[in-house]
Enzyme design. Sequence first.
Site, PDB file in Angstrom:
ATOM      1  N   SER A  59      44.241  48.084  35.355  1.00  0.00           N
ATOM      2  CA  SER A  59      45.240  49.142  35.389  1.00  0.00           C
ATOM      3  C   SER A  59      44.861  50.187  34.357  1.00  0.00           C
ATOM      4  O   SER A  59      44.284  49.861  33.324  1.00  0.00           O
ATOM      5  CB  SER A  59      46.632  48.582  35.081  1.00  0.00           C
TER       6      SER A  59
ATOM      7  N   TYR B  84      49.434  46.175  27.514  1.00  0.00           N
ATOM      8  CA  TYR B  84      48.932  45.890  28.861  1.00  0.00           C
ATOM      9  C   TYR B  84      47.727  46.762  29.178  1.00  0.00           C
ATOM     10  O   TYR B  84      46.642  46.279  29.544  1.00  0.00           O
ATOM     11  CB  TYR B  84      50.047  46.126  29.881  1.00  0.00           C
TER      12      TYR B  84
ATOM     13  N   GLY C 172      47.789  38.458  44.112  1.00  0.00           N
ATOM     14  CA  GLY C 172      46.959  37.260  44.147  1.00  0.00           C
ATOM     15  C   GLY C 172      47.158  36.456  45.413  1.00  0.00           C
ATOM     16  O   GLY C 172      46.193  35.985  46.030  1.00  0.00           O
TER      17      GLY C 172
ATOM     18  N   THR D 217      43.012  33.650  40.402  1.00  0.00           N
ATOM     19  CA  THR D 217      43.993  33.405  39.351  1.00  0.00           C
ATOM     20  C   THR D 217      45.220  34.298  39.552  1.00  0.00           C
ATOM     21  O   THR D 217      45.165  35.323  40.220  1.00  0.00           O
ATOM     22  CB  THR D 217      43.394  33.695  37.962  1.00  0.00           C
ATOM     23  N   GLY D 218      46.340  33.865  38.978  1.00  0.00           N
ATOM     24  CA  GLY D 218      47.554  34.674  39.014  1.00  0.00           C
ATOM     25  C   GLY D 218      48.258  34.692  40.349  1.00  0.00           C
ATOM     26  O   GLY D 218      48.751  35.731  40.793  1.00  0.00           O
TER      27      GLY D 218
END
Length: 267
Positions: free
Chosen positions: A170, A179, A35, A26-27
């Site tokens: 992250s 995030y 990705g 994904t991404g």
Amino acid sequence: MTNNVGQGQSDHGRPPRCARPLALVTGVGRTVGIGAGIARRLAASGWDIAFTYWSPYDERMAWGAEPGATASVTDALAEHGAASTAVEADLADPDTPARVFDEVEHGLGSVTALVMCHCESVESGLLDTTVESFDLHFAVNARATWLLIREYARRFAAAPGSGRIISLTSDHTVGNLPYGASKGALDRITLAAAHELAHLGITANVINPGPVDTGWMTDDVREHARSRTPLSRVGTPQDTAHLVDFLCSPQGGWINGQLLMSNGGFA
């Protein structure tokens, strides 16, 4: 956001399905992204590749959308003999993960490895994050990860011991609250899968790649990252891709339930 699952689908030169396992990555919105680097590395190692992208996300970010990226990635995978299918997928929509798997299974068959590189990433802190942004981060980074893993497990049909789940995370939270917080939730969801899906013979790991230069860094950010890394450079998509490649190999099967720091010693 509207859901555009199925747009941009392609399928090139597929060899017999028994010849190559299938990874869903994904991404994969830009050719310079992590990705895309992972997809190319796995294709070179003998995997067929399904990948998702979401153009509206790139369009509203500073780097902008990359015209022709899906076709370029598809061509690069074909050079390694990989069959591929691309699905434009709004992962903020809770119905999208099941639809992605429907598209992928229809085009290429059952998924053996699920590699999640998608994200929502807008810099904001404790005082300036909006409720809408906070909720979107958790919808994409945490909820979609759970739903993708759940869908993958429900449909898993490969040999026990061959299944792989890998998520990218992250630890950047200060000044990047939604995030970092949502990535923390992603960690726990993925690591739970190592235990809850043990009966299927699936391993699940999280990779923290540290600062990776995919076109978003300013000169100041790049120099700051270099100064805090012993080898005096920033990460590349290829660095992460090599680790994913190993984890997806038979030799990587004993590594399970781990949060792996692959950041060159960045502190």
